[in-house]
Write a protein that holds these residues in place. Sequence first.
Motif, PDB file in Angstrom:
ATOM      1  N   GLN A  51     -14.178  20.158  -8.635  1.00 57.40           N
ATOM      2  CA  GLN A  51     -15.457  19.598  -8.208  1.00 57.40           C
ATOM      3  C   GLN A  51     -15.357  18.101  -7.916  1.00 57.40           C
ATOM      4  N   SER A  52     -14.449  17.415  -8.595  1.00 57.86           N
ATOM      5  CA  SER A  52     -14.318  15.972  -8.382  1.00 57.86           C
ATOM      6  C   SER A  52     -13.639  15.625  -7.072  1.00 57.86           C
ATOM      7  N   LEU A  53     -12.976  16.600  -6.461  1.00 56.49           N
ATOM      8  CA  LEU A  53     -12.295  16.331  -5.195  1.00 56.49           C
ATOM      9  C   LEU A  53     -13.278  15.970  -4.087  1.00 56.49           C
ATOM     10  N   ASP A  54     -14.522  16.420  -4.219  1.00 55.79           N
ATOM     11  CA  ASP A  54     -15.531  16.153  -3.186  1.00 55.79           C
ATOM     12  C   ASP A  54     -16.240  14.814  -3.389  1.00 55.79           C
ATOM     13  N   ASP A  55     -15.899  14.120  -4.460  1.00 55.10           N
ATOM     14  CA  ASP A  55     -16.529  12.835  -4.760  1.00 55.10           C
ATOM     15  C   ASP A  55     -15.763  11.713  -4.057  1.00 55.10           C
ATOM     16  N   GLN A  56     -16.304  11.231  -2.958  1.00 52.88           N
ATOM     17  CA  GLN A  56     -15.631  10.204  -2.158  1.00 52.88           C
ATOM     18  C   GLN A  56     -15.559   8.854  -2.866  1.00 52.88           C
ATOM     19  N   THR A  57     -16.339   8.683  -3.917  1.00 49.44           N
ATOM     20  CA  THR A  57     -16.330   7.397  -4.626  1.00 49.44           C
ATOM     21  C   THR A  57     -15.374   7.396  -5.805  1.00 49.44           C
ATOM     22  N   LEU A  58     -14.739   8.542  -6.087  1.00 47.56           N
ATOM     23  CA  LEU A  58     -13.903   8.624  -7.298  1.00 47.56           C
ATOM     24  C   LEU A  58     -12.660   7.749  -7.219  1.00 47.56           C
ATOM     25  N   LEU A  59     -11.936   7.811  -6.107  1.00 46.86           N
ATOM     26  CA  LEU A  59     -10.705   7.022  -5.995  1.00 46.86           C
ATOM     27  C   LEU A  59     -10.962   5.515  -6.111  1.00 46.86           C
ATOM     28  N   PRO A  60     -11.960   4.965  -5.383  1.00 50.81           N
ATOM     29  CA  PRO A  60     -12.249   3.531  -5.574  1.00 50.81           C
ATOM     30  C   PRO A  60     -12.656   3.215  -7.007  1.00 50.81           C
ATOM     31  N   TRP A  61     -13.368   4.132  -7.640  1.00 49.64           N
ATOM     32  CA  TRP A  61     -13.790   3.917  -9.029  1.00 49.64           C
ATOM     33  C   TRP A  61     -12.582   3.879  -9.957  1.00 49.64           C
ATOM     34  N   ILE A  62     -11.606   4.796  -9.762  1.00 49.72           N
ATOM     35  CA  ILE A  62     -10.390   4.790 -10.574  1.00 49.72           C
ATOM     36  C   ILE A  62      -9.631   3.479 -10.390  1.00 49.72           C
ATOM     37  N   ALA A  63      -9.512   3.048  -9.135  1.00 49.14           N
ATOM     38  CA  ALA A  63      -8.809   1.795  -8.849  1.00 49.14           C
ATOM     39  C   ALA A  63      -9.481   0.618  -9.557  1.00 49.14           C
ATOM     40  N   ASP A  74       0.579   3.715 -12.127  1.00 51.43           N
ATOM     41  CA  ASP A  74       1.461   4.803 -12.531  1.00 51.43           C
ATOM     42  C   ASP A  74       1.357   5.146 -14.012  1.00 51.43           C
ATOM     43  N   SER A  75       0.392   4.532 -14.704  1.00 48.76           N
ATOM     44  CA  SER A  75       0.126   4.942 -16.084  1.00 48.76           C
ATOM     45  C   SER A  75      -0.741   6.197 -16.120  1.00 48.76           C
ATOM     46  N   LEU A  76      -1.223   6.627 -14.946  1.00 46.92           N
ATOM     47  CA  LEU A  76      -2.052   7.830 -14.848  1.00 46.92           C
ATOM     48  C   LEU A  76      -1.437   8.825 -13.879  1.00 46.92           C
ATOM     49  N   GLY A  98      -4.616   9.719  -1.509  1.00 44.79           N
ATOM     50  CA  GLY A  98      -5.337   8.543  -1.977  1.00 44.79           C
ATOM     51  C   GLY A  98      -4.769   8.001  -3.273  1.00 44.79           C
ATOM     52  N   LEU A  99      -4.321   8.897  -4.137  1.00 47.67           N
ATOM     53  CA  LEU A  99      -3.696   8.456  -5.391  1.00 47.67           C
ATOM     54  C   LEU A  99      -2.448   7.629  -5.124  1.00 47.67           C
ATOM     55  N   GLU A 100      -1.706   8.021  -4.097  1.00 47.93           N
ATOM     56  CA  GLU A 100      -0.502   7.252  -3.757  1.00 47.93           C
ATOM     57  C   GLU A 100      -0.847   5.809  -3.408  1.00 47.93           C
ATOM     58  N   GLN A 101      -1.991   5.617  -2.774  1.00 49.17           N
ATOM     59  CA  GLN A 101      -2.396   4.267  -2.382  1.00 49.17           C
ATOM     60  C   GLN A 101      -2.671   3.366  -3.588  1.00 49.17           C
ATOM     61  N   ILE A 102      -3.080   3.957  -4.701  1.00 48.80           N
ATOM     62  CA  ILE A 102      -3.338   3.155  -5.909  1.00 48.80           C
ATOM     63  C   ILE A 102      -2.241   3.372  -6.953  1.00 48.80           C
ATOM     64  N   HIS A 103      -1.132   3.979  -6.487  1.00 51.77           N
ATOM     65  CA  HIS A 103       0.095   4.130  -7.282  1.00 51.77           C
ATOM     66  C   HIS A 103      -0.046   5.069  -8.478  1.00 51.77           C
ATOM     67  N   CYS A 104      -1.044   5.947  -8.445  1.00 53.74           N
ATOM     68  CA  CYS A 104      -1.159   6.978  -9.480  1.00 53.74           C
ATOM     69  C   CYS A 104      -0.356   8.206  -9.051  1.00 53.74           C
ATOM     70  N   GLY A 105      -0.022   9.047 -10.023  1.00 55.85           N
ATOM     71  CA  GLY A 105       0.743  10.246  -9.729  1.00 55.85           C
ATOM     72  C   GLY A 105      -0.133  11.480  -9.621  1.00 55.85           C
TER      73      GLY A 105
END
Length: 201
Positions: A51-63, A74-76, A98-105
């Motif tokens: 369900q979180s995949l449809d949240d367009q604001t999630l990646l910026p929020w994680i960053a 890469d701690s996540l 998108g995760l690659e852009q913020i260096h998450c795995g």
Amino acid sequence: EIPPNQFLPIAERHGKLPAIDRWVIANAIHAIAERERAGHRTTFFVKLTPQSLDDQTLLPWIAQQLKNARQRGDSLVFEMPESKVVTSLKPARAFAKGLEQIHCGFALEQFGSGLNSFQLLKHIPAHYLKIDRNFMADLPRHKENQDKIKDICEQAHHAGKLTVAEFVEDAASMSILFSCGVNFVQGNFLQEPEKILHAAA
């Protein structure tokens, strides 16, 4: 305490899973920061609901959460079951990129359960493959499962992926897994689960 198998179906019916995902992520980052301050380099694997995949604001929020806590991307590592990724392929691919852009795995759980698991890697930039737990049951007695794990590891390493074996419950299985080429193991044989994420006040 109410176990997840009781409250998660209710949360899903009421559309609350993305909010729970954010709570888990925020607390994971907080726990990582505490461990890093104590001198323990840490990487957490965090389960993510489809369900979180449809949240367009999630990646910026994680960053932003990582930036606020001054933590490495890469701690996540975010993980989802192979079957869930297949049924949400387009948003899962966008999220993983998108995760690659913020260096998450990104990790694929229950890997090897599908008929063409490695075909999925042509679409999803996964860094870790968590081998399907069904291969771990009574592993020392099942040569066919050992051969399957070895084959998964050989293909994974050829593709530049790291492999993780879950639900390792005994020394014999762990020895077999490493001889098969598994990179990492996890399970109660190594360490029982710990309560490190506490409810916010």
